[in-house]
Design a protein around this motif. Structure first.
Motif, PDB file in Angstrom:
ATOM      1  N   LEU A  15       0.842  -0.978   0.222  1.00 11.99           N
ATOM      2  CA  LEU A  15      -0.570  -0.348   0.332  1.00 11.99           C
ATOM      3  C   LEU A  15       0.969   1.318  -0.455  1.00 11.99           C
ATOM      4  CD1 LEU A  15      -1.983  -1.722   2.532  1.00 11.99           C
ATOM      5  CD2 LEU A  15      -2.798  -1.017   0.201  1.00 11.99           C
ATOM      6  N   SER A  17      -0.933   4.734  -0.548  1.00 14.98           N
ATOM      7  CA  SER A  17      -1.954   6.038   0.124  1.00 14.98           C
ATOM      8  C   SER A  17      -0.811   6.279   1.333  1.00 14.98           C
ATOM      9  CB  SER A  17      -2.851   5.263  -0.594  1.00 14.98           C
ATOM     10  OG  SER A  17      -4.181   5.080   0.269  1.00 14.98           O
ATOM     11  N   HIS A  19      -3.451   7.823   3.702  1.00 12.59           N
ATOM     12  CA  HIS A  19      -3.851   7.344   4.581  1.00 12.59           C
ATOM     13  C   HIS A  19      -3.589   6.320   5.185  1.00 12.59           C
ATOM     14  CE1 HIS A  19      -7.592   7.106   7.136  1.00 12.59           C
ATOM     15  NE2 HIS A  19      -7.679   6.162   6.436  1.00 12.59           N
ATOM     16  N   ASN A  20      -2.863   4.508   4.332  1.00 11.66           N
ATOM     17  CA  ASN A  20      -3.263   3.523   3.815  1.00 11.66           C
ATOM     18  C   ASN A  20      -1.843   3.597   4.658  1.00 11.66           C
ATOM     19  OD1 ASN A  20      -5.737   2.642   3.714  1.00 11.66           O
ATOM     20  ND2 ASN A  20      -5.026   2.442   1.210  1.00 11.66           N
ATOM     21  N   ALA A  23      -2.659   4.279   8.847  1.00  9.20           N
ATOM     22  CA  ALA A  23      -3.585   3.310   9.308  1.00  9.20           C
ATOM     23  C   ALA A  23      -2.572   2.170   9.581  1.00  9.20           C
ATOM     24  CB  ALA A  23      -4.736   2.928   8.664  1.00  9.20           C
ATOM     25  N   LEU A  24      -1.701   1.692   8.864  1.00  8.96           N
ATOM     26  CA  LEU A  24      -1.030   0.250   9.072  1.00  8.96           C
ATOM     27  C   LEU A  24      -0.265   0.291  10.141  1.00  8.96           C
ATOM     28  CD1 LEU A  24      -1.342  -1.142   6.008  1.00  8.96           C
ATOM     29  CD2 LEU A  24      -2.327  -1.754   7.701  1.00  8.96           C
ATOM     30  N   MET A  35     -11.109  -4.774   5.512  1.00  2.98           N
ATOM     31  CA  MET A  35     -10.989  -4.030   4.425  1.00  2.98           C
ATOM     32  C   MET A  35     -11.520  -4.481   2.934  1.00  2.98           C
ATOM     33  SD  MET A  35      -7.951  -6.606   1.636  1.00  2.98           S
ATOM     34  CE  MET A  35      -6.914  -6.044   1.434  1.00  2.98           C
ATOM     35  N   CYS A  40     -12.560   5.173   1.281  1.00  7.88           N
ATOM     36  CA  CYS A  40     -12.684   6.002   2.737  1.00  7.88           C
ATOM     37  C   CYS A  40     -13.826   6.707   3.062  1.00  7.88           C
ATOM     38  CB  CYS A  40     -11.906   6.407   3.194  1.00  7.88           C
ATOM     39  SG  CYS A  40     -11.382   7.203   4.916  1.00  7.88           S
ATOM     40  N   PRO A 105      -6.127   5.775  11.415  1.00  7.36           N
ATOM     41  CA  PRO A 105      -6.933   5.716  10.399  1.00  7.36           C
ATOM     42  C   PRO A 105      -8.184   5.300  10.753  1.00  7.36           C
ATOM     43  CG  PRO A 105      -5.924   4.661  12.152  1.00  7.36           C
ATOM     44  CD  PRO A 105      -5.397   5.453  12.483  1.00  7.36           C
TER      45      PRO A 105
END
Length: 119
Positions: A15, A17, A19-20, A23-24, A35, A40, A105
């Motif tokens: 990923l 992006s 944002h991802n 989040a991770l 998922m 979003c 996230p």
């Protein structure tokens, strides 16, 4: 990708992006994550997706140099998250917890899957 995971084969996902990746960065191996293929900003109650378990996660920064026509040089860095995941179950969103923000996230409340085994 989601259909491959549903067949039970663990897969590695990369990923890129922001944002991802953010989040991770807050999860650890063993965490379970919702998922979906829905953006979003468009997620709402009743949307479906899957629950995956994070098996491993690596967040890296890559330095890239691009040259165009020999005159223009552009340097940039790209952060990405690679995680190996496995399918746990199908689920749907029953309530959203927080709005979609770039720096944190997105949290959603999902229907807890129930599995019955014949005995």
């Amino acid at each position: 990708m989601i259909e491959e995971l549903r067949r039970g084969v663990p897969r590695t996902v990369e990923l890129t992006s922001a944002h991802n990746v953010i989040a991770l960065s807050t999860v650890t191996p063993g965490s379970r994550v919702f998922m979906t293929s829905i953006d979003c900003e468009d997620i709402s109650v009743g949307d479906s997706g899957i629950i995956i378990e994070i098996l491993s996660i690596t967040i890296t920064m890559k330095h890239m140099v691009e040259v165009s026509h020999g005159y223009h040089v552009m340097e940039r860095e790209r952060m990405s998250a690679r995680c190996k995941v496995k399918y746990v179950s199908n689920t749907t969103i029953k309530a959203t917890v927080n709005p979609c923000r770039l720096t944190e996230p997105r949290m959603v409340d999902v229907v807890r899957p129930v599995i019955f085994h014949a005995g």
